[in-house]
Scaffold this motif. Structure first.
Motif, PDB file in Angstrom:
ATOM      1  N   ASP A 534      -8.335   0.563   7.683  1.00 44.90           N
ATOM      2  CA  ASP A 534      -6.996   0.121   7.306  1.00 44.90           C
ATOM      3  C   ASP A 534      -6.141  -0.090   8.557  1.00 44.90           C
ATOM      4  N   GLY A 535      -4.891  -0.466   8.361  1.00 40.51           N
ATOM      5  CA  GLY A 535      -4.035  -0.804   9.483  1.00 40.51           C
ATOM      6  C   GLY A 535      -3.782   0.336  10.442  1.00 40.51           C
ATOM      7  N   GLN A 536      -3.952   1.589   9.972  1.00 38.14           N
ATOM      8  CA  GLN A 536      -3.763   2.763  10.826  1.00 38.14           C
ATOM      9  C   GLN A 536      -5.065   3.257  11.434  1.00 38.14           C
ATOM     10  N   MET A 540     -11.523   3.284   4.961  1.00 40.62           N
ATOM     11  CA  MET A 540     -11.070   3.001   3.605  1.00 40.62           C
ATOM     12  C   MET A 540     -11.834   3.858   2.602  1.00 40.62           C
ATOM     13  N   ASN A 546      -6.465   3.649   0.126  1.00 41.55           N
ATOM     14  CA  ASN A 546      -6.217   2.584   1.112  1.00 41.55           C
ATOM     15  C   ASN A 546      -7.274   1.482   1.063  1.00 41.55           C
ATOM     16  N   ILE A 548      -8.790  -2.002   0.302  1.00 38.45           N
ATOM     17  CA  ILE A 548      -8.271  -3.365   0.169  1.00 38.45           C
ATOM     18  C   ILE A 548      -9.321  -4.217  -0.534  1.00 38.45           C
ATOM     19  N   ARG A 577      -9.162  -3.045  12.525  1.00 38.80           N
ATOM     20  CA  ARG A 577      -7.960  -2.547  11.861  1.00 38.80           C
ATOM     21  C   ARG A 577      -7.400  -3.685  11.018  1.00 38.80           C
ATOM     22  N   SER A 579      -5.137  -5.344   7.782  1.00 36.75           N
ATOM     23  CA  SER A 579      -3.959  -5.193   6.939  1.00 36.75           C
ATOM     24  C   SER A 579      -3.573  -6.546   6.378  1.00 36.75           C
ATOM     25  N   ASP A 580      -2.690  -6.525   5.381  1.00 38.58           N
ATOM     26  CA  ASP A 580      -2.195  -7.777   4.831  1.00 38.58           C
ATOM     27  C   ASP A 580      -1.506  -8.612   5.900  1.00 38.58           C
ATOM     28  N   SER A 582      -2.333  -9.067   8.969  1.00 36.37           N
ATOM     29  CA  SER A 582      -3.287  -9.874   9.736  1.00 36.37           C
ATOM     30  C   SER A 582      -3.722 -11.105   8.944  1.00 36.37           C
ATOM     31  N   GLU A 862       1.120   7.529  14.385  1.00 37.63           N
ATOM     32  CA  GLU A 862       1.758   6.216  14.299  1.00 37.63           C
ATOM     33  C   GLU A 862       3.106   6.205  15.023  1.00 37.63           C
TER      34      GLU A 862
END
Length: 892
Positions: A534-536, A540, A546, A548, A577, A579-580, A582, A862
């Motif tokens: 995931d973005g962090q 997943m 998390n 997707i 990494r 995420s939406d 990207s 983060e």
């Protein structure tokens, strides 16, 4: 604008709507069978065997990454002139199918045993028909075009034939045999399972300290520590370390095994650790993998005390028979406590194996299974990588591969399930076994053995481990054991694309079996990709919430955006990494490409198949042709190195920075002022560039590039149209330098104007500080471009930098713009100094925070990363500000 332009504008939508375009192209690619290989072709071969997704599978981000990588490679190789076979298929994944069908049966109060084998297999086949069509549809939606005409299933007749031959050959060579050994046992499915199907989790439990009385002196005892008191009925010894002074005098003595009436010895073995527990451990060879090895070393008996469903069997005291193992645990502890034999209960976190599908605790259990001795096969598989026959990319995974192969044990290939390849073993009336490829051959062998015709045989019920059949995938799918034309042409394959998690279970086994049965390594290269996180950067999982769904992203953004977002971060072995955000960024690029191509078409830039880009005369045309050629050759090199991330970066940079932001902008001006011949050449060059941008980007974003290809009137399908010879277009270095100098000068003027807040409409004077008349003439030719694109009002000459002038030098040219009349330099100097001082204070605070170890160690990751990003951005801004200060001081 010409009539053609007006027509093109009407036909070409202002926006690329992926949801409207994708279904039609999916149908076109399917109906045209564009992914089909040609076994009669004389082109060089490029072959990939698609890692077959489980027939129960739903496309997830890992699948999306894996499939896109393969599609990028095969699309590229096809356009490079190869005969490409990307062979698709599905794996029957017996344990996964069992889980689905048995779950549904349970809702109706049934089990596989209650409905019977025949009915259960019918349900499995029905499920397979529905699920495989769904998987194919998902792969098509992603934009992938394998050779669907050669789609395979691991239980197809052809693959079944290969599986049976392999096992019979192994048996006849003495490599396949039946043995009574310890395996991972799933009590719910009542079958052996592989290590891959076991998930280890930490469980809050206890370490029970039990007293085992000495036979020679019942007043004395030895305390054993165990996490599994329920297995004590199968104990065969107590082990201690030979170096443990507490127990040296007891080695060789006998103890009473509580609750059983049996006596067992105290033995010395390295398995016992004086630093763990009491230093004495009970040895239960039939219910623990470590104990099993101890039992082999000391020739101990193997006593299984459980049934198939993990209840206590008739080998235990009557009071405990029929109890579930965890019920028996409590009862055993209570009975020991009642007899004064429970010394202590110590809370302990225990690493516990669970079945991946059933989520029940896995039992190490002694059962009769079929095994294959793979030691020699493993050696050959390791040697094939060591000697370079097969290359693993990135090579850091080679050590993982070697470690497993160099320490391999016999492979348990049997499963006590129903859906799968039934092991070809038949038993005679006296239990004599006959291993043959089918029942007819088994009967013939039995009649010969018994010397009569009236022989009845009973086939064993076990099936093969799924990995046994899928290990034959690269060669069985192209016709082996028959010497088909497909087998001879497409095996060995060019590359395997897979994740690191199945290096042991699938990659190594395909290598072993490929070398064993074809005498060739199945792959030239094995590309190991990373995980999609995931973005962090978290893995997943459903529990984390998390996960997707790639199909949802396709619905929202289109398949091109999803593919480009994945490939833009995909390099050898590196995790992604995702995420939406990207995917949104990728969609913006798709939109920019669409708009640039549409603009070109609106200006009559169509693809002319007769146009030779090498014949272009205009410098900007020659510059963009060479730049496109360099980009194309770099793209080929990147894909050969599996640097999809770098390829995406360079292709996007070419489209965004060179073609859209520069070539089109320069062309707009030339199309207004140039002669007819030059304008025609610009339009043809622009059309050629759009076509070649589609060529290079098609492997990554197939839908939008195919749609653009249609709109620019290019012939045929872009899928099967080969790349041009980019190497032949690497020329015109003078034109490159001329245009790059002009672009550099425009960029330098723009950035300087921005630094001094010069209004966009305020013209500035550009002075060329040079005595080179030829150079002045070259720059002067681009006066209209400098005026339009950088706000230059006048073009002049100067011998040196004067007061009020700011340098805008570029390679090979010294120049300056005069800001004395448009900017109050003294006031600007004050503003810049104030801004720089404020920025330095902010930067100092951030650097101090990041230098504080307590903040870095205690703050959320983060938050720390955000501080680092802010610091880096501020440092970059301050550098630009300092540059502006320096320029202002020089001009004042």
């Amino acid at each position: 604008m010409s009539e053609n332009s007006e027509g093109a504008q009407a036909d070409w939508p202002t926006r690329f709507e992926a949801g409207e375009v994708e279904p039609g192209l999916i149908d076109r690619w399917r109906d045209g069978n564009v992914g089909a290989a040609d076994v009669s072709s004389d082109k060089p071969v490029y072959a990939i065997s698609m890692p077959p997704p489980n027939v129960t599978g739903q496309l997830h981000m890992g699948h999306a990454l894996n499939m896109t990588i393969q599609d990028v490679l095969t699309r590229t190789k096809r356009k490079q002139g190869h005969d490409v076979l990307w062979l698709p298929g599905c794996d029957h994944a017996s344990i996964a199918v069992h889980y689905v069908i048995e779950r549904d049966l349970a809702k109706e109060g049934e089990t596989r045993f209650s409905v019977g084998r025949e009915k259960f297999l019918e349900l499995c086949d029905d499920w397979k028909e529905k699920a495989s069509g769904s998987i194919q549809g998902q792969i098509r939606r992603l934009g992938c075009i394998p050779d669907w005409g050669r789609e395979r299933y691991t239980m197809d007749p052809g693959l079944t034939k290969a599986v049976m031959k392999v096992f019979v050959d192994l048996y006849r060579e003495g490599l396949a045999y039946r043995g009574n050994r310890l395996v991972n046992w799933d009590p719910k499915f009542q079958t052996a399972i592989s290590d891959l199907e076991v998930v280890t989790r930490d469980v809050n439990s206890n370490l029970w300290h039990l007293r085992y009385p000495l036979v020679d002196d019942p007043s004395r005892h030895i305390v054993v520590a165990t996490t599994r008191p329920e297995t004590m009925f199968g104990d065969q010894a107590v082990a201690v370390s030979a170096d443990d002074p507490r127990y040296k005098d007891l080695i060789g003595s006998m103890v009473h095994l509580p609750l059983t009436g049996r006596q067992i010895p105290i033995i010395a073995d390295e398995h016992a650790d004086p630093e763990q527990g009491s230093g004495a451990v009970k040895i239960t060879p039939a219910h623990d993998f470590n104990d099993y090895e101890v039992g082999l070393r000391h020739n101990l008996d193997l006593l299984d005390v459980m049934t198939d469903d993990a209840r206590m069997n008739d080998k235990v005291p009557e009071a405990f028979r029929g109890m579930d193992r965890f019920e028996a645990r409590d009862a055993v502890v209570a009975a020991l406590d009642a007899e004064g034999l429970l010394a202590e209960i110590e809370p302990k976190t225990v690493a516990t194996p669970f079945g991946e599908r059933t989520d029940v605790v896995i039992e190490p259990r002694l059962t009769v299974q079929w095994f294959v001795d793979v030691a020699e096969m493993a050696r050959r598989a390791a040697d094939a990588v060591r000697d370079g026959t097969t290359r693993i990319v990135p090579d850091r995974w080679e050590q993982v591969y070697f470690q497993w192969l160099d320490n391999i044990r016999p492979w348990c290939v049997s499963r006590q399930l129903w859906y799968g390849h039934r092991i070809p073993v038949w038993y005679g009336p006296d239990e004599e076994l006959f291993v043959e490829v089918d029942e007819e051959a088994a009967l013939a062998a039995a009649r010969k053995h018994y010397g009569r015709d009236d022989v009845e045989l009973r086939q064993g019920t076990d099936i093969f481990d799924t990995w046994f059949s899928s290990g034959l995938w690269p060669f069985a799918t192209v016709g082996w054991p028959d010497q088909t034309e497909e087998f001879k042409r497409y095996y060995p394959t060019s590359v395997l694309v897979t994740g690191f998690d199945i290096i042991f279970f699938w990659v190594a086994r395909m290598m072993m079996q490929g070398l064993q049965f074809t005498d060739e390594s199945p792959f030239a290269q094995v590309f190991i990709h990373g995980l999609v996180r995931d973005g962090q950067g978290q893995k997943m999982s459903k529990t984390k919430g998390n996960v997707i769904d790639p199909l949802e992203l396709i619905d929202e953004y289109g398949a091109d955006a999803l593919r480009l977002a994945l490939m833009s971060q995909c390099g050898p072995g590196q995790d992604i990494r995702f995420s939406d955000a990207s995917v949104h960024a990728a969609k913006l690029f798709v939109t920019k490409l669409w708009n640039s191509a549409r603009f070109s078409r609106m200006n009559d830039a169509v693809f002319d198949p007769d146009f030779d880009p090498a014949s272009a005369k205009h410098p900007a045309n020659r510059w963009i042709v060479r730049s496109a050629a360099e980009t194309g050759l770099g793209f080929f090199e990147d894909l050969d190195r599996f640097r999809f991330d770098h390829a995406c970066s360079e292709l996007q940079a070419f489209v965004r920075d060179r073609f859209s932001d520069w070539f089109i902008e320069l062309a707009k001006i030339d199309l207004e002022s140039a002669d007819d011949e030059t304008r025609l050449e610009i339009r043809k060059t622009m059309g050629w560039c759009v076509a070649n941008i589609c060529h290079m980007l098609n492997p990554f974003i197939p839908y939008v590039t195919e749609a653009i290809w249609d709109h620019i009137d290019a012939p045929g399908s872009i899928v099967t149209t080969e790349f041009p010879d980019y190497a032949a277009l690497l020329r015109d270095i003078d034109a490159v330098q001329e245009i790059e100098r002009t672009i550099g000068l425009i960029s330098r003027i723009r950035s300087t104007r921005d630094q001094f807040n010069v209004p966009r409409k305020a013209p500035v004077t550009l002075s060329l500080i040079t005595g080179d008349e030829a150079l002045v003439a070259d720059v002067s030719r681009y006066a209209p471009h400098l005026q339009r694109l950088s706000g230059v009002g006048e073009l002049g000459r100067a011998d040196a930098l004067a007061s009020g002038q700011v340098p805008v030098n570029v390679t090979g040219l010294d120049a300056a713009i005069d800001l004395g009349d448009v900017v109050d330099l003294e006031q600007e100097l004050k503003r810049l100094k104030t801004a720089a001082e404020k920025m330095r204070k902010e930067l100092g605070k951030l650097e101090g925070r990041l230098a504080d170890e307590r903040y870095v160690s205690r703050a959320a990751p983060e938050a720390v990363q955000k501080s680092r990003d802010q610091r880096d951005a501020l440092a970059a801004d301050l550098q630009s500000l300092d540059e502006a200060l320096s320029l202002t001081q020089r001009a004042s």
